[in-house]
Motif scaffolding. Structure first.
Motif, PDB file in Angstrom:
ATOM      1  N   VAL A  22      -2.826   5.103   6.702  1.00  0.00           N
ATOM      2  CA  VAL A  22      -3.008   4.093   5.810  1.00  0.00           C
ATOM      3  C   VAL A  22      -2.738   4.557   4.199  1.00  0.00           C
ATOM      4  O   VAL A  22      -1.709   3.641   3.577  1.00  0.00           O
ATOM      5  CB  VAL A  22      -4.065   3.925   5.611  1.00  0.00           C
ATOM      6  CG1 VAL A  22      -4.589   2.905   4.176  1.00  0.00           C
ATOM      7  CG2 VAL A  22      -5.076   3.426   7.106  1.00  0.00           C
ATOM      8  N   TYR A  35       1.227   2.970   5.084  1.00  0.00           N
ATOM      9  CA  TYR A  35       0.880   1.530   4.455  1.00  0.00           C
ATOM     10  C   TYR A  35       0.516   1.161   2.907  1.00  0.00           C
ATOM     11  O   TYR A  35       1.193   0.273   2.729  1.00  0.00           O
ATOM     12  CB  TYR A  35      -0.628   0.993   5.507  1.00  0.00           C
ATOM     13  CG  TYR A  35      -0.541  -0.649   5.146  1.00  0.00           C
ATOM     14  CD1 TYR A  35       0.205  -1.671   5.627  1.00  0.00           C
ATOM     15  CD2 TYR A  35      -1.357  -0.884   4.436  1.00  0.00           C
ATOM     16  CE1 TYR A  35       0.381  -3.057   5.436  1.00  0.00           C
ATOM     17  CE2 TYR A  35      -1.471  -2.255   4.473  1.00  0.00           C
ATOM     18  CZ  TYR A  35      -1.136  -2.631   4.560  1.00  0.00           C
ATOM     19  OH  TYR A  35      -1.533  -4.747   4.855  1.00  0.00           O
ATOM     20  N   GLY A  36      -0.551   1.732   2.472  1.00  0.00           N
ATOM     21  CA  GLY A  36      -0.497   1.958   1.275  1.00  0.00           C
ATOM     22  C   GLY A  36       0.146   1.684   0.220  1.00  0.00           C
ATOM     23  O   GLY A  36       0.340   0.562  -1.002  1.00  0.00           O
ATOM     24  N   GLN A  94       2.677  -1.298   0.697  1.00  0.00           N
ATOM     25  CA  GLN A  94       2.015  -2.366   0.060  1.00  0.00           C
ATOM     26  C   GLN A  94       2.309  -2.575  -1.417  1.00  0.00           C
ATOM     27  O   GLN A  94       2.318  -4.055  -1.586  1.00  0.00           O
ATOM     28  CB  GLN A  94       0.666  -2.636   0.585  1.00  0.00           C
ATOM     29  CG  GLN A  94      -0.321  -3.759   0.485  1.00  0.00           C
ATOM     30  CD  GLN A  94       0.235  -5.418   0.627  1.00  0.00           C
ATOM     31  OE1 GLN A  94       1.126  -5.126   2.503  1.00  0.00           O
ATOM     32  NE2 GLN A  94       0.205  -6.494   0.256  1.00  0.00           N
ATOM     33  N   GLU A 145     -11.292 -13.292   4.734  1.00  0.00           N
ATOM     34  CA  GLU A 145     -10.943 -12.231   4.702  1.00  0.00           C
ATOM     35  C   GLU A 145     -12.433 -10.920   4.873  1.00  0.00           C
ATOM     36  O   GLU A 145     -12.203  -9.920   5.016  1.00  0.00           O
ATOM     37  CB  GLU A 145     -10.743 -11.449   3.659  1.00  0.00           C
ATOM     38  CG  GLU A 145      -8.961 -12.166   3.223  1.00  0.00           C
ATOM     39  CD  GLU A 145      -8.304 -11.771   2.368  1.00  0.00           C
ATOM     40  OE1 GLU A 145      -6.746 -12.275   2.046  1.00  0.00           O
ATOM     41  OE2 GLU A 145      -8.805 -12.320   0.639  1.00  0.00           O
ATOM     42  N   MET A 180     -13.377  -8.644   7.388  1.00  0.00           N
ATOM     43  CA  MET A 180     -13.680  -7.179   7.688  1.00  0.00           C
ATOM     44  C   MET A 180     -14.809  -6.755   7.781  1.00  0.00           C
ATOM     45  O   MET A 180     -15.090  -5.705   8.828  1.00  0.00           O
ATOM     46  CB  MET A 180     -13.538  -6.602   6.316  1.00  0.00           C
ATOM     47  CG  MET A 180     -11.785  -6.533   5.999  1.00  0.00           C
ATOM     48  SD  MET A 180     -11.784  -5.907   3.902  1.00  0.00           S
ATOM     49  CE  MET A 180     -12.244  -7.377   2.961  1.00  0.00           C
ATOM     50  N   ILE A 234     -11.174   2.914   7.573  1.00  0.00           N
ATOM     51  CA  ILE A 234     -10.613   1.959   8.084  1.00  0.00           C
ATOM     52  C   ILE A 234      -9.883   0.870   7.111  1.00  0.00           C
ATOM     53  O   ILE A 234      -9.263   0.457   6.170  1.00  0.00           O
ATOM     54  CB  ILE A 234     -10.483   1.314   9.065  1.00  0.00           C
ATOM     55  CG1 ILE A 234      -9.877   2.747  10.431  1.00  0.00           C
ATOM     56  CG2 ILE A 234      -9.091   0.567   9.179  1.00  0.00           C
ATOM     57  CD1 ILE A 234      -9.654   2.755  11.618  1.00  0.00           C
ATOM     58  N   TYR A 259      -7.854  -0.583   3.773  1.00  0.00           N
ATOM     59  CA  TYR A 259      -7.520  -1.635   4.156  1.00  0.00           C
ATOM     60  C   TYR A 259      -7.271  -2.488   3.081  1.00  0.00           C
ATOM     61  O   TYR A 259      -6.376  -3.188   2.625  1.00  0.00           O
ATOM     62  CB  TYR A 259      -7.816  -2.297   5.299  1.00  0.00           C
ATOM     63  CG  TYR A 259      -7.579  -3.865   5.256  1.00  0.00           C
ATOM     64  CD1 TYR A 259      -5.353  -3.664   6.099  1.00  0.00           C
ATOM     65  CD2 TYR A 259      -7.682  -4.654   5.407  1.00  0.00           C
ATOM     66  CE1 TYR A 259      -5.174  -5.589   5.699  1.00  0.00           C
ATOM     67  CE2 TYR A 259      -7.482  -6.690   5.260  1.00  0.00           C
ATOM     68  CZ  TYR A 259      -6.264  -6.480   5.615  1.00  0.00           C
ATOM     69  OH  TYR A 259      -5.768  -7.831   5.370  1.00  0.00           O
ATOM     70  N   ARG A 306      -4.958  -3.918   0.392  1.00  0.00           N
ATOM     71  CA  ARG A 306      -4.502  -5.224  -0.468  1.00  0.00           C
ATOM     72  C   ARG A 306      -4.715  -6.048  -1.767  1.00  0.00           C
ATOM     73  O   ARG A 306      -4.444  -6.704  -2.134  1.00  0.00           O
ATOM     74  CB  ARG A 306      -5.301  -6.078   0.542  1.00  0.00           C
ATOM     75  CG  ARG A 306      -4.824  -5.753   2.127  1.00  0.00           C
ATOM     76  CD  ARG A 306      -3.652  -6.364   2.387  1.00  0.00           C
ATOM     77  NE  ARG A 306      -3.625  -7.866   2.145  1.00  0.00           N
ATOM     78  CZ  ARG A 306      -2.242  -8.107   2.987  1.00  0.00           C
ATOM     79  NH1 ARG A 306      -1.064  -8.023   2.965  1.00  0.00           N
ATOM     80  NH2 ARG A 306      -2.351  -9.782   2.163  1.00  0.00           N
TER      81      ARG A 306
END
Length: 213
Positions: free
Chosen positions: A73, A76-77, A80, A104, A108, A144, A148, A152
Motif C-alpha cells: 500500500v 499505492y499511497g 496516489q 465510503e 470500509m 489494509i 487505503y 485517499r
C-alpha cells in the motif's frame, strides 16, 4: 543481516530486538510525516514495513501480513499522493484531506468485517499461519482499510489506526515484541494529534470550498 533478528538490549525483563526497534523508529517517522501530509511518508513506511516483516515473519502471521500490506500500500499511497499533487490538490508535497462520504465509510466497515472473518477462517484452516487467528486477521484487514483511507486522504484513517492499535499493542507484548508495544504508546499520541490536525484542516477546506461555490 542476521543481526537484525538478534537482541539489542533488555528493558524491564523485555528483550528488545534490533529489527523490532529499527522498524518501529522508521514507523514513527512515517506517522509523523503522514500527520504533516508529506508525500515522503510513503517511502519511509515502505522501509519500515520491510524491516518489520522480517521481524515478525515466522512468529506472528497477522503482524507479518500487516507489514506486507504496508509495503504494497505504500507504493499505492506514493502514487496516489503524487497524482493528487499533480492535479493541484496538494501544495509543497502536502495533501488536501477530507472526511469520507457515508457511502465510503459503509464500504470500509463492510470490507473490514467481511475481510476479518474470511482471513480468520483461513488462519484457522491453516494453523501454521497464525497462533492467534482472529486478532491477527483483525490487524491484517484493519491495516489494509487504514492505509487505503490514508492514501485517499480521508480523516477516518486515524480512527482506523486507533482501532487496529487497540488489538495490536497487547498482542505485541504478549508475543515478546516489547519495543513495538512501547512505541505504540507514542503512536497513540501521534495518532490523536494527527487526527486533530486533519480534522481541522478538512473543516477549513470545506469552508473555503463553500465560500468559492
Amino acid at each position: 543481516m542476521n543481526w537484525l533478528n538478534s537482541e539489542a538490549f533488555t528493558v524491564l525483563d523485555q528483550h528488545i530486538m534490533w529489527a523490532d526497534m529499527i522498524g518501529n523508529i522508521f514507523g514513527l517517522v512515517a506517522l509523523a510525516l503522514g500527520w504533516r501530509r508529506n508525500v515522503w511518508t510513503w517511502p519511509v513506511q515502505f522501509l519500515a514495513g520491510l524491516i518489520l516483516f522480517g521481524a515478525f515473519y515466522g512468529h506472528l502471521a497477522g503482524s507479518a501480513g500487516k507489514q506486507a500490506v504496508v509495503v504494497v500500500v505504500a507504493l499505492y499511497g506514493w502514487w496516489q499522493w503524487q497524482w493528487q499533487r499533480g492535479k493541484g490538490q496538494g501544495k509543497g508535497g502536502d495533501l488536501t484531506v477530507r472526511f469520507a462520504t457515508w457511502r465510503e465509510r459503509a464500504g470500509m466497515i463492510a470490507a473490514a468485517a467481511v475481510g476479518t472473518v474470511a482471513v480468520a477462517l483461513l488462519f484457522e484452516a491453516f494453523p501454521k499461519l497464525s497462533w492467534d487467528p482472529w486478532p491477527d486477521a483483525y490487524i491484517f484487514v484493519g491495516t489494509i482499510v487504514a492505509m487505503y483511507a490514508q492514501a485517499r486522504g480521508m480523516v477516518e484513517f486515524w480512527f482506523a489506526w486507533l482501532l487496529v492499535d487497540l488489538v495490536g499493542v497487547p498482542l505485541n507484548f504478549a508475543n515478546g515484541y516489547a519495543f513495538s508495544g512501547f512505541v505504540y504508546v507514542i503512536y497513540g499520541a501521534l495518532v490523536l494529534w494527527g487526527l486533530r490536525d486533519w480534522w481541522l484542516r478538512s473543516r477549513a477546506t470545506a469552508v473555503l470550498e463553500g465560500a468559492h461555490a
